[in-house]
Write an enzyme that holds these catalytic residues in place. Structure first.
Site, PDB file in Angstrom:
ATOM      1  CB  SER A  65      -0.943   0.012   1.209  1.00  0.00           C
ATOM      2  OG  SER A  65      -0.225   0.170   2.412  1.00  0.00           O
ATOM      3  CE  LYS A 125      -2.825   2.155   4.891  1.00  0.00           C
ATOM      4  NZ  LYS A 125      -2.639   1.295   3.707  1.00  0.00           N
TER       5      LYS A 125
END
Length: 237
Positions: free
Chosen positions: A43, A98
């Protein structure tokens, strides 16, 4: 009467105390200062790769009790663009990593995969897409306003919350899907890659004694051939 000779600790006790101190220091460092973290998914590609092993600074976002602490200690606030490790809000026992995109009070919107903060486009040189943004507009057959990879918001980030997104935008389970990130769930800031290993499926398929013995030699060889040497000590931005 002569004085008793000075008391001396036994060698075993000195070793035991040294080991206890080392364990306590290691636990303190792991709990409050720095922690290792492994990248399990794509990701954050191409900035962070599957198999990257990171050091995470858990001290940098720590709370301070006074202005003196803020002056003396290297503690920062969370800023846009920081790559952070945090407890996944839907399963707090899991850790996610993230990039912070929206800060408290920001109005955030995604238009055709482009992020806008308070109405202004955000420059994101770190982003990659599996499919490039299209020029389709509302009314065109290719336009879908329900695809969160393309369209989102506008939303306003609440106080003490953040909006987090993966760099690999088309392959990231992030705030577009599970909402805002609470401040208290942030564990630390990603610092550097201290080791990176390109593991293959064969590394996980060995079984039996023969395979285990062979696996030892294979693992030693793979350490040299599959270590991404160019990523060692890679700074994370």
């Amino acid at each position: 009467r002569t004085a008793d000779p000075a008391y001396r600790k036994s060698t075993a006790r000195e070793y035991f105390e040294s080991i206890c101190i080392a364990v306590i220091l290691a636990l303190f460092i792991r709990t409050f200062v720095v922690q290792a973290f492994k990248i399990p998914t794509g990701s954050m590609e191409n900035n962070l790769l599957i198999g990257d092993h990171l050091l995470v600074n858990k001290f940098v976002y720590g709370p301070t009790l006074s202005g003196l602490e803020q002056t003396l200690l290297p503690i920062d606030g969370i800023e846009r663009g920081d790559v952070v490790v945090f407890k996944y809000p839907e399963e707090p026992e899991r850790d996610f990593i993230k990039r912070i995109i929206g800060l408290p009070g920001d109005t955030l919107e995604l238009r055709n995969k482009k992020v806008y903060i308070n109405g202004e486009p955000l420059e994101e040189p770190y982003v990659q897409f599996l499919e490039p943004p299209s020029d389709a507009e509302e009314g065109d057959p290719d336009y879908t306003d329900f695809d969160l990879r393309k369209q989102y918001g506008p939303v306003t980030v609440p106080a003490n919350h953040y909006f987090a997104m993966g760099d690999n935008r088309d392959n990231s389970q992030d705030s577009r899907y599970w909402g805002f990130l609470p401040r208290e769930y942030v564990k630390g800031k990603a610092l550097m890659v201290y080791w990176s290993y390109e593991a293959g499926r064969e590394d996980y398929q060995r079984s039996g004694i023969g395979d285990q013995v062979g696996g030892i030699f294979s693992t030693i060889a793979h350490f040299f051939t599959k270590t991404r040497w160019d990523r060692l000590l890679h700074q994370i931005h």
